[in-house]
Design an enzyme around this catalytic site. Structure first.
Site, PDB file in Angstrom:
ATOM      1  N   ASP A  98      -1.324   0.418  -4.065  1.00 46.87           N
ATOM      2  CA  ASP A  98      -0.349   1.365  -3.514  1.00 46.87           C
ATOM      3  C   ASP A  98      -1.043   2.195  -2.435  1.00 46.87           C
ATOM      4  OD1 ASP A  98       2.011   2.905  -3.277  1.00 46.87           O
ATOM      5  OD2 ASP A  98       1.249   4.348  -4.711  1.00 46.87           O
ATOM      6  N   LYS A 126       1.575  -3.072  -1.521  1.00 46.57           N
ATOM      7  CA  LYS A 126       2.613  -2.426  -0.705  1.00 46.57           C
ATOM      8  C   LYS A 126       2.096  -2.240   0.717  1.00 46.57           C
ATOM      9  CE  LYS A 126       4.306   0.309  -4.563  1.00 46.57           C
ATOM     10  NZ  LYS A 126       4.614   1.689  -5.002  1.00 46.57           N
ATOM     11  N   PRO A 155       7.495  -4.420 -16.569  1.00 46.21           N
ATOM     12  CA  PRO A 155       8.120  -4.593 -17.891  1.00 46.21           C
ATOM     13  C   PRO A 155       7.461  -3.741 -18.980  1.00 46.21           C
ATOM     14  CG  PRO A 155       6.882  -6.570 -17.256  1.00 46.21           C
ATOM     15  CD  PRO A 155       6.946  -5.696 -16.051  1.00 46.21           C
TER      16      PRO A 155
END
Ligand code: G4P
Ligand code: MG
Length: 168
Positions: A98, A126, A155
């Site tokens: 990130d 990203k 998840p």
């Protein structure tokens, strides 16, 4: 922010694809190093295809109230790291690249133990302006999926896994 739901099955397939890319690149790690907690499950999936011992590290950049701290903090590190890592090939695994702050910090720390080579693998990268950086010594970087900046719903964070699966 836009949300992107990802399933366990999808991550499993991504880890298989990544393992093939890693093998094809000629990189044969001695150890997998998983950055916790997000990197734990992807690292275990990867181990099915690249069977090496998993060492784990814990680094926190946010406190328990989700406030960013001045610098990343080590929560857990490898035992006897000089002995374990010197001259070794390490495959570092995390779920998401990130801001790159945690990954960059972790790589700098790992390099102080003089490994022979480190390769980085992440499930998602990203595309955005990164706060941290990957040290120039690191030549191998594998991302399962490269995407625009959006919030990825993993998840293992789901309250209701069946609902989560329906959103994937
Ligand atoms: P980076 O070096 O890997 O880019 O990490 P960065 O410091 O920017 O990330 C801070 C935390 O935010 C990390 O978790 C990371 O997993 C999480 N994060 C960033 N983007 C997303 C996203 O799109 N979805 C989700 N679910 N998490 C995201 P952490 O604080 O290290 O904790 P943990 O969750 O891994 O235990
Ligand atoms: Mg993480």
């Amino acid at each position: 922010m836009e949300k992107y739901y990802v399933s366990y099955n999808k991550i499993h397939s991504i880890m298989k694809d990544l393992s093939q890319q890693i093998i094809e690149s000629g990189f044969e790690p001695d150890y997998i190093v998983a950055i916790g907690t997000g990197g734990f499950i992807p690292a275990r999936m990867l181990k099915t295809f690249i069977n090496r011992p998993i060492l784990t590290v814990g680094i926190a950049y946010y406190d328990l109230n989700d406030n960013i701290m001045d610098e990343p903090n080590i929560i857990q590190w490898i035992d006897d790291p000089d002995k374990k890592l010197k001259g070794k090939k390490i495959l570092l695994v995390d779920e998401v690249d990130d801001s790159r702050a945690t990954i960059g910090f972790c790589l700098e720390r790992l390099l102080t133990h003089k490994p022979l080579e480190i390769a980085v693998t992440v499930v998602h990268n990203k595309e955005k302006e990164k706060r941290g950086s990957i040290p120039p010594e690191i030549q191998k970087y594998f991302a399962g999926e490269t995407m625009e900046d959006q919030w990825i719903c993993y998840p293992w964070d789901a309250d209701e896994i069946l609902e989560h699966e329906n959103n994937c």
